[in-house]
Structure formats: structure tokens, C-alpha cells
Design a protein around this motif. Structure first.
Motif, PDB file in Angstrom:
ATOM      1  N   MET A 123       0.831  -1.209   0.000  1.00  0.00           N
ATOM      2  CA  MET A 123       0.000   0.000   0.000  1.00  0.00           C
ATOM      3  C   MET A 123       0.866   1.261   0.000  1.00  0.00           C
ATOM      4  SD  MET A 123      -3.042  -0.872  -0.464  1.00  0.00           S
ATOM      5  CE  MET A 123      -3.746   0.764  -0.251  1.00  0.00           C
ATOM      6  N   ALA A 124       2.047   1.167   0.579  1.00  0.00           N
ATOM      7  CA  ALA A 124       2.979   2.301   0.519  1.00  0.00           C
ATOM      8  C   ALA A 124       3.401   2.554  -0.930  1.00  0.00           C
ATOM      9  CB  ALA A 124       4.194   2.028   1.393  1.00  0.00           C
ATOM     10  N   ARG A 125       3.684   1.490  -1.677  1.00  0.00           N
ATOM     11  CA  ARG A 125       4.062   1.644  -3.081  1.00  0.00           C
ATOM     12  C   ARG A 125       2.902   2.215  -3.894  1.00  0.00           C
ATOM     13  NH1 ARG A 125       8.782  -0.307  -4.492  1.00  0.00           N
ATOM     14  NH2 ARG A 125       8.197  -0.314  -6.700  1.00  0.00           N
ATOM     15  N   TYR A 126       1.696   1.786  -3.567  1.00  0.00           N
ATOM     16  CA  TYR A 126       0.521   2.299  -4.275  1.00  0.00           C
ATOM     17  C   TYR A 126       0.364   3.801  -4.029  1.00  0.00           C
ATOM     18  CZ  TYR A 126      -4.362   2.622  -5.839  1.00  0.00           C
ATOM     19  OH  TYR A 126      -5.516   2.974  -6.488  1.00  0.00           O
ATOM     20  N   MET A 127       0.530   4.246  -2.789  1.00  0.00           N
ATOM     21  CA  MET A 127       0.409   5.677  -2.493  1.00  0.00           C
ATOM     22  C   MET A 127       1.488   6.484  -3.196  1.00  0.00           C
ATOM     23  SD  MET A 127      -0.786   5.956   1.510  1.00  0.00           S
ATOM     24  CE  MET A 127       0.624   5.069   2.179  1.00  0.00           C
ATOM     25  N   MET A 128       2.711   5.949  -3.248  1.00  0.00           N
ATOM     26  CA  MET A 128       3.783   6.645  -3.962  1.00  0.00           C
ATOM     27  C   MET A 128       3.421   6.849  -5.424  1.00  0.00           C
ATOM     28  SD  MET A 128       7.427   5.157  -2.593  1.00  0.00           S
ATOM     29  CE  MET A 128       7.420   4.284  -1.052  1.00  0.00           C
ATOM     30  N   ALA A 129       2.876   5.800  -6.042  1.00  0.00           N
ATOM     31  CA  ALA A 129       2.503   5.897  -7.455  1.00  0.00           C
ATOM     32  C   ALA A 129       1.419   6.957  -7.662  1.00  0.00           C
ATOM     33  CB  ALA A 129       2.020   4.539  -7.957  1.00  0.00           C
ATOM     34  N   LEU A 130       0.416   6.980  -6.799  1.00  0.00           N
ATOM     35  CA  LEU A 130      -0.665   7.937  -6.940  1.00  0.00           C
ATOM     36  C   LEU A 130      -0.169   9.371  -6.752  1.00  0.00           C
ATOM     37  CD1 LEU A 130      -2.394   5.400  -6.977  1.00  0.00           C
ATOM     38  CD2 LEU A 130      -3.965   6.507  -5.370  1.00  0.00           C
ATOM     39  N   LEU A 131       0.768   9.555  -5.830  1.00  0.00           N
ATOM     40  CA  LEU A 131       1.305  10.892  -5.580  1.00  0.00           C
ATOM     41  C   LEU A 131       2.259  11.349  -6.682  1.00  0.00           C
ATOM     42  CD1 LEU A 131       1.930  10.583  -1.740  1.00  0.00           C
ATOM     43  CD2 LEU A 131       0.339  12.187  -2.831  1.00  0.00           C
ATOM     44  N   GLN A 132       2.771  10.406  -7.466  1.00  0.00           N
ATOM     45  CA  GLN A 132       3.729  10.731  -8.524  1.00  0.00           C
ATOM     46  C   GLN A 132       3.091  10.620  -9.909  1.00  0.00           C
ATOM     47  OE1 GLN A 132       7.186   8.227  -7.867  1.00  0.00           O
ATOM     48  NE2 GLN A 132       7.321   8.852  -5.716  1.00  0.00           N
ATOM     49  N   GLY A 133       1.818  10.941 -10.000  1.00  0.00           N
ATOM     50  CA  GLY A 133       1.155  10.938 -11.300  1.00  0.00           C
ATOM     51  C   GLY A 133       0.893   9.559 -11.841  1.00  0.00           C
ATOM     52  N   TYR A 134       0.579   8.604 -10.957  1.00  0.00           N
ATOM     53  CA  TYR A 134       0.289   7.221 -11.332  1.00  0.00           C
ATOM     54  C   TYR A 134       1.484   6.572 -12.032  1.00  0.00           C
ATOM     55  CZ  TYR A 134      -4.456   8.167  -9.862  1.00  0.00           C
ATOM     56  OH  TYR A 134      -5.554   8.488  -9.106  1.00  0.00           O
ATOM     57  N   GLU A 135       2.650   6.854 -11.491  1.00  0.00           N
ATOM     58  CA  GLU A 135       3.885   6.305 -12.054  1.00  0.00           C
ATOM     59  C   GLU A 135       4.833   5.954 -10.913  1.00  0.00           C
ATOM     60  OE1 GLU A 135       7.573   7.653 -14.989  1.00  0.00           O
ATOM     61  OE2 GLU A 135       5.667   8.748 -15.009  1.00  0.00           O
ATOM     62  N   LEU A 136       5.543   4.828 -11.064  1.00  0.00           N
ATOM     63  CA  LEU A 136       6.502   4.412 -10.044  1.00  0.00           C
ATOM     64  C   LEU A 136       7.580   3.568 -10.706  1.00  0.00           C
ATOM     65  CD1 LEU A 136       7.091   4.456  -6.951  1.00  0.00           C
ATOM     66  CD2 LEU A 136       5.908   2.258  -6.813  1.00  0.00           C
ATOM     67  N   ASP A 137       8.831   3.914 -10.400  1.00  0.00           N
ATOM     68  CA  ASP A 137       9.990   3.161 -10.904  1.00  0.00           C
ATOM     69  C   ASP A 137       9.951   2.996 -12.423  1.00  0.00           C
ATOM     70  OD1 ASP A 137      10.767   2.915  -8.276  1.00  0.00           O
ATOM     71  OD2 ASP A 137       9.939   0.903  -8.035  1.00  0.00           O
ATOM     72  N   GLY A 138       9.529   4.044 -13.105  1.00  0.00           N
ATOM     73  CA  GLY A 138       9.520   4.011 -14.568  1.00  0.00           C
ATOM     74  C   GLY A 138       8.299   3.354 -15.175  1.00  0.00           C
ATOM     75  N   HIS A 139       7.392   2.829 -14.343  1.00  0.00           N
ATOM     76  CA  HIS A 139       6.179   2.187 -14.856  1.00  0.00           C
ATOM     77  C   HIS A 139       5.006   3.153 -14.698  1.00  0.00           C
ATOM     78  CE1 HIS A 139       8.036  -1.774 -15.326  1.00  0.00           C
ATOM     79  NE2 HIS A 139       8.628  -1.555 -14.165  1.00  0.00           N
ATOM     80  N   SER A 140       4.368   3.482 -15.809  1.00  0.00           N
ATOM     81  CA  SER A 140       3.258   4.431 -15.792  1.00  0.00           C
ATOM     82  C   SER A 140       1.945   3.693 -16.021  1.00  0.00           C
ATOM     83  CB  SER A 140       3.452   5.494 -16.879  1.00  0.00           C
ATOM     84  OG  SER A 140       2.396   6.415 -16.861  1.00  0.00           O
ATOM     85  N   LEU A 141       0.980   3.947 -15.137  1.00  0.00           N
ATOM     86  CA  LEU A 141      -0.322   3.299 -15.263  1.00  0.00           C
ATOM     87  C   LEU A 141      -1.237   4.048 -16.219  1.00  0.00           C
ATOM     88  CD1 LEU A 141      -1.076   2.438 -11.515  1.00  0.00           C
ATOM     89  CD2 LEU A 141       0.000   0.989 -13.247  1.00  0.00           C
ATOM     90  N   LEU A 142      -1.114   5.367 -16.259  1.00  0.00           N
ATOM     91  CA  LEU A 142      -1.985   6.199 -17.074  1.00  0.00           C
ATOM     92  C   LEU A 142      -1.190   7.341 -17.675  1.00  0.00           C
ATOM     93  CD1 LEU A 142      -4.993   6.449 -14.591  1.00  0.00           C
ATOM     94  CD2 LEU A 142      -5.079   5.279 -16.801  1.00  0.00           C
ATOM     95  N   SER A 143      -1.683   7.870 -18.762  1.00  0.00           N
ATOM     96  CA  SER A 143      -1.043   9.035 -19.352  1.00  0.00           C
ATOM     97  C   SER A 143      -1.493  10.288 -18.611  1.00  0.00           C
ATOM     98  CB  SER A 143      -1.412   9.155 -20.831  1.00  0.00           C
ATOM     99  OG  SER A 143      -2.792   9.433 -20.966  1.00  0.00           O
ATOM    100  N   PRO A 144      -0.682  11.322 -18.601  1.00  0.00           N
ATOM    101  CA  PRO A 144      -1.077  12.569 -17.912  1.00  0.00           C
ATOM    102  C   PRO A 144      -2.378  13.152 -18.452  1.00  0.00           C
ATOM    103  CG  PRO A 144       1.251  12.601 -18.504  1.00  0.00           C
ATOM    104  CD  PRO A 144       0.662  11.404 -19.184  1.00  0.00           C
ATOM    105  N   GLU A 145      -2.706  12.857 -19.709  1.00  0.00           N
ATOM    106  CA  GLU A 145      -3.912  13.417 -20.309  1.00  0.00           C
ATOM    107  C   GLU A 145      -5.194  12.868 -19.688  1.00  0.00           C
ATOM    108  OE1 GLU A 145      -1.364  12.153 -22.049  1.00  0.00           O
ATOM    109  OE2 GLU A 145      -0.522  14.099 -22.649  1.00  0.00           O
TER     110      GLU A 145
END
Length: 646
Positions: free
Chosen positions: A283-305
């Protein structure tokens, strides 16, 4: 250095930080030099566990892309004495899983397989009835504005994995009634979210749990997170996990405040709603991804658009509302995005403060005080380390404008059943009244907030505890008015609350039921009086009297059944999993009351009018009997207590 000295120095540093906070902390997050919340968290959790008898707690905190706290406290299962480990203990996070479902939906909108404003029936093998002209869309679902009634009973949760239905079969057979046009009214809808996740499964051809693992969890390194229900040795898990499993369970408080482990609850038929199990570390990794524009360690879940942090409706700006299945608002002057979760005596909360680059996740395996603990820890952290009183609202002056009286009255949530008996269990009511200082005091579900009007139709919280119902930070309420300018509803993020009359309140049902009980007792008492006075009655009159006795007995039986239910220990889990369970005899009794009353009351009315040989006192009693029971039957029908409406 000895361990006790190290711990002492940590607590000393924490106490100093609290004392000098106004001088050492800045309201600007970029200027914060030191952030060590662990001593504060340790003390907070320790107090909560002692006060509320909470077996286990997990807390994860991320700040500026770093994991600063990932701790487990107590037991994941008191029966097996399994300790909580934030890295390996898996637990249900409940409705926080809806935020993950929103990501899956937006991914498919990006791919072009789904569209925000297309009728959802175009993606389904069954049909959502178009009882309302406007079609249901994903825009409405992702904003919790589906217009569906909500009912968490009968088939919502299962204790036996072998009885869990297929997702498609469940959704096709449990379509809720549409009571509002989509997009207009907030009605938190589990069914709507399950439908959205199912549409992802349909358009991709991949089971939803597998899709989430491949497209969300594994890319973020969340290897212990899944929508799949936990299995043991290839088959359904035991009702309570055994010692070889590391699955946490909820607990209820029994005799002498002793916590007891509850059976695991299965939700795979509505997996997108909240069957997710995870760990504190994931859940910590999930929060980091959400706070970083749905991206973590070079993996992007969604485009900024995709702009998944933006609301899809723009009519309640400034108030807490829904943005892609997350509650979007402000707390203490800071923007906040949050979602809580819960299953059977398991509570969780995830709060993100984008401006602070701060995320707090809390999981608790007890209901009594657990929800309060999960939902207030992040506020305590912000209040302690990110002082921002200058942006809070305590400086607002109360208004003495008498127009505030238009807000006063009784309110009832829209997030409930409108066609079944479980309307009674969900009808959380609110009271809005003017206090002695000319401010509006709003009380709902035992929580009070004090508000003033800052502009026409906008109320701002100025003091007191938060008005929430589910512990959400609400600082503003928006009013809807009718053509005459009368306030008809107030907006809160989970559900709007609509103004109701006293006759629509639960209090009216309680008062009429008590009146029926008293009149029933007095009517049975008249049996002795009638025999002693040897009043000669016609055959029709005798039939009316005997039916009134039967009606009185039915009332006493119904009251006795209800009293037994109140005395017995019934957990919320029992209510949901076994619905209607022990409530079914009550429903039979209330239906019997209506059936007898339909025949009895007209005969009694005729007797009151025509039987001049009866004593005046008896005729007046029978008239009162008829009035009370007509009103009672009307009230029972209003709350769907007549007929097996479940």
C-alpha cells in the motif's frame, strides 16, 4: 547504546517537536526540514489499541517519494496469535479497492474500448432497465452519481467460498432500482463500481483479478496484492485461517471486552468493489505511485492526459466530492484525496495530500473504534507536523441572518434502499438546527459540525468535530433549492442528504409502534371488562372484538421478537451475511398485523358507529384503537415492513 535509551530519546525528540512545532514547522511543505512521525504514530496507535481493544494495526506513511513509516502492531488473528507484519501480513482493504478499479476503467478509456459517456448497456450482456430517460454512463459511475438505490444486504457478502456466485450472474440478478437521474445526486453505489469492473473484464476478455495484477499491481511491484480471494491447498479457505496462513481477519468485541476472530468474508462476485487483499508495504508503493502521477519506478499506469485527479462533474467546486472514485476535498487548508474501506470488523483508510507529497495508510482489524482510529490518524499527523491554522476557518464570524432557518430540519441520506425493508437499517438521519450563537449545528450519525453561510447556498464548517458519517473530512456543504427557494438537500460526498418530514423519519415509526403496543395492551385488558359487564354483542361485533384481540397479540409478538433481537448479540456481519436471518419472523409478524388490521379496523369502526349499547368509554377506546393502528400500518408500509421485501 541500550535499546531503552534509544526509545527514550526518540520519544523525547517527539515531545520537543510538538512543543516547538509553531516555531520549527512551516505551513509550506517545501520548507519542512525534519519529518519523523513514527514516535507520534506509536503513541497514537498504543492509545487506540488500549482504548478500543484493537488487536492489530498497520500504518504506512510515504513522504516525498520515500517510505518513512511501515509498521505493524499487535495481532492479525488473536485465535492463532499471529503477529502483524507490515511486509507479509495480507489483509482486506475494503473499498479502497474501488480506486484501483477506477484506474482499470481509465486505462480502457485510454485504449478506446470504453467511453465515459456511452450507455453502459452497450457493454453488457444483460440490460440495466431504462426506467429513467437518461442513460447510465461511466462518468456517473466514477462519480458515484449513478442514481441507484443501495442495499448491502442479501448476497452482498459470503462466509462460504463455495456459495459465491459468478460476477456476471450476480450483477444480472441483483440490478438495483434507479431512483434518480444519473449525474444529479450523490449515491455511493457498490453495484455501480462492480459493474464498471465487470465492463473492463468484458472488453478485455481477461478476468478482472488477472487484469489488475498484470496492468496495475505487478507494474508497481505490489506482489502481495490481488483481487483474488485467498485459497488454501487449491480449495476454499477454512472459515477462520489456520496457523500456516498469514491472512488477517476482523474481530468483534465479546464479553469482558475480549476480541474474537471472525470468519473470513468472500466478495469475489463483486471483486471490483473491494475484495482486494494487500500488505502495508504494497500500500505504501501504491500511495507513492498515486502521488507521482500514477507512475513508479519508470512504470506508468496512465497518461497525464487522463487527468484522473480531476472531477468529472463541475457543479460542486469547493466542496468535498468524488473524483474517479476518490473523495476530493480539503483538510486543514490542504488538498486531500482519500478513501476509506471496511469489511467485517476490518477498517482501513488511505489519505493523500498532494500539496504535501504525503500519503498515510491505516488498517485496523476491529470495528469498535477501529473506523475512528483509521480515519483520524492522518488528520493528527497533518495537525502535528504541517501546521496551517491560518488557512482554517475558525476566524469566520457566525451569521445572525434569519434566512439560515431555511436550512433547519430533518435530513435523510440518499445512500439507502428505497424499495425494500433494509431501508430501515440504512436510513441515517441528520438534524440541522440553529444554535444559541446563530450558527447551524449539523448532527448526523452521532457526529456534529458547526457551520456558517459564507455565500448563498454554501455552508462552511467553523468549529466542532467533522460532519462525515464515514469519517471523511468535510468542510463545506452545498445546498440545493426548489423553485420557491426552499432548501431541499445538502451535498456530502458519500451521499446527498434530502430534507424530510417528521412522518418520513424513523422516529415516527418508533412512536407509532410504541403507541400500538400501549393500545394493544389496553385492548387485551378490556377482555376482562367486557366479560364482567356481560355486554351483549352481535355476531359481527363479536367478530370485530376477536379480531382486535388477534391484532393486539400480533403486535405483542412483533415487539417481543424485536426485544429478543435487541438483547441478543448480533454483529453487523451477521446482519449482512445472514439477511434477513432472525429478522424474518419480525417481517412475518408485521405482515400479519397488516393482514388482520385490514379486516379488523373497518369492523371496529362500524361497531363504534352503530353499537349504542356499548359503554361510551369502550367506544372511545375502540375509536382510538382504530386510529392508532391505521397510522401504524401506514408507517409499517412506508418502511416496507409489510410483505417480505428483502
Amino acid at each position: 547504546m541500550p535499546c531503552w535509551i534509544t526509545q527514550y530519546l526518540k520519544y523525547l525528540a517527539y515531545l520537543c517537536s510538538v512543543v516547538v512545532a509553531p516555531f520549527g514547522h512551516s505551513s509550506e511543505p517545501g520548507l519542512l526540514d525534519v519529518f519523523d512521525p513514527k514516535p507520534h504514530v506509536d503513541a497514537y496507535v498504543s492509545k487506540a489499541q488500549a482504548e478500543y481493544v484493537i488487536p492489530g494495526v498497520v500504518v504506512s506513511i510515504v513522504f516525498r517519494g520515500e517510505l518513512v513509516v511501515c509498521e505493524g502492531y499487535g495481532y492479525s488473528n488473536v485465535r492463532t496469535q499471529s503477529r502483524v507484519n507490515p511486509k507479509t501480513t495480507q489483509f482486506q482493504i475494503g473499498s479502497i479497492g474501488k480506486t484501483m478499479t477506477a484506474i482499470a476503467v481509465m486505462q480502457q478509456i485510454e485504449s478506446g474500448r470504453l467511453e465515459l459517456d456511452r450507455d453502459v448497456n452497450q457493454y453488457l450482456p444483460f440490460e440495466i432497465p431504462n426506467t429513467i430517460e437518461e442513460p447510465l454512463t461511466l462518468r456517473a459511475i466514477l462519480s458515484h452519481r449513478t442514481g441507484f438505490e443501495d442495499s448491502p444486504f442479501k448476497g452482498f457478502m459470503y462466509r462460504d467460498a463455495t456459495k459465491v456466485p459468478d460476477m456476471e450472474a450476480y450483477l444480472a440478478s441483483h440490478i438495483p432500482r434507479r431512483v434518480f437521474p444519473p449525474g444529479e445526486v450523490s449515491t455511493y453505489s457498490n453495484y455501480g463500481v462492480a459493474l464498471a469492473g465487470y465492463m473492463v473484464q468484458r472488453v478485455t476478455g481477461v478476468p478482472f483479478a488477472e487484469y489488475a495484477e498484470n496492468r496495475i499491481f505487478h507494474p508497481l511491484g505490489m506482489r502481495s496484492t490481488t483481487y483474488r480471494e485467498p485459497l488454501e491447498n487449491g480449495g476454499p479457505m477454512d472459515l477462520v485461517p489456520g496457523p500456516d496462513t498469514d491472512i488477517a481477519v476482523g474481530h468483534h468485541k465479546g464479553a469482558n471486552d475480549k476480541p474474537f476472530a471472525e470468519p473470513y468474508i468472500f466478495l469475489s462476485h463483486i471483486a471490483p468493489v473491494g475484495s482486494v487483499i494487500s500488505t502495508g508495504e504494497d500500500m505504501a508503493r501504491y500511495m507513492m505511485a498515486l502521488l507521482q502521477g500514477y507512475e513508479l519506478d519508470g512504470h506508468s499506469l496512465l497518461s497525464p492526459e487522463s487527468a484522473i485527479t480531476e472531477r468529472l462533474y463541475r457543479d460542486r467546486l469547493g466542496a468535498t466530492d468524488i473524483a474517479h472514485l476518490m473523495f476530493d476535498g480539503r483538510y486543514g487548508g490542504h488538498k486531500i484525496r482519500t478513501h476509506s474501506g471496511g469489511s467485517t470488523n476490518i477498517k482501513s483508510n488511505m489519505a493523500l495530500y498532494p500539496e504535501l507529497d504525503l500519503g498515510v495508510f491505516v488498517w485496523v482489524n476491529a470495528d469498535d473504534g477501529g473506523s475512528l482510529t483509521a480515519d483520524t490518524l492522518h488528520k493528527s499527523i497533518v495537525d502535528t507536523f504541517f501546521i496551517n491554522q491560518s488557512k482554517q476557518t475558525s476566524h469566520l464570524e457566525p451569521s445572525l441572518d434569519t434566512s439560515l432557518e431555511r436550512y433547519t430540519g430533518r435530513y435523510q441520506t440518499t445512500n439507502r434502499s428505497y424499495s425494500r425493508v433494509d431501508k430501515l437499517a440504512q436510513a441515517g438521519e441528520g438534524i440541522v438546527e440553529l444554535d444559541s450563537d446563530g450558527r447551524l449545528r449539523v448532527t448526523r450519525n452521532g457526529t456534529t459540525g458547526v457551520f456558517v453561510e459564507i455565500e448563498d447556498g454554501v455552508l462552511q464548517r467553523v468549529a466542532g468535530e467533522l460532519l462525515d458519517g464515514v469519517k471523511l473530512p468535510i468542510e463545506r456543504l452545498y445546498a440545493e433549492t426548489d423553485a420557491r427557494g426552499e432548501v431541499v438537500s445538502l451535498s456530502i460526498p458519500v451521499a446527498d442528504i434530502h430534507k424530510i418530514s417528521f412522518f418520513e423519519s424513523r422516529g415516527f415509526l418508533v412512536y407509532t409502534s410504541l403507541a400500538a403496543f400501549v393500545v394493544a395492551m389496553s385492548n387485551l385488558g378490556l377482555w376482562f371488562w367486557r366479560r364482567r359487564s356481560q355486554v351483549c354483542l352481535s355476531r359481527l361485533n363479536k367478530a370485530a372484538v376477536r379480531l382486535s384481540y388477534a391484532l393486539s397479540v400480533a403486535v405483542l409478538v412483533a415487539v417481543g421478537l424485536l426485544a429478543r433481537l435487541l438483547v441478543e448479540s448480533i454483529t453487523p456481519t451477521d446482519l449482512i451475511v445472514n439477511w434477513p436471518g432472525r429478522f424474518e419472523p419480525v417481517l412475518y409478524a408485521t405482515t400479519l398485523i397488516a393482514a388482520i388490521g385490514v379486516v379488523c379496523i373497518p369492523l371496529l369502526v362500524w361497531q363504534v358507529i352503530t353499537s349504542r349499547q356499548l359503554a361510551f368509554s369502550i367506544r372511545m377506546h375502540d375509536a382510538l384503537f382504530c386510529v392508532v393502528f391505521v397510522v401504524t400500518i401506514w408507517a409499517l408500509n412506508l418502511w416496507h415492513l409489510i410483505g417480505l421485501n428483502y
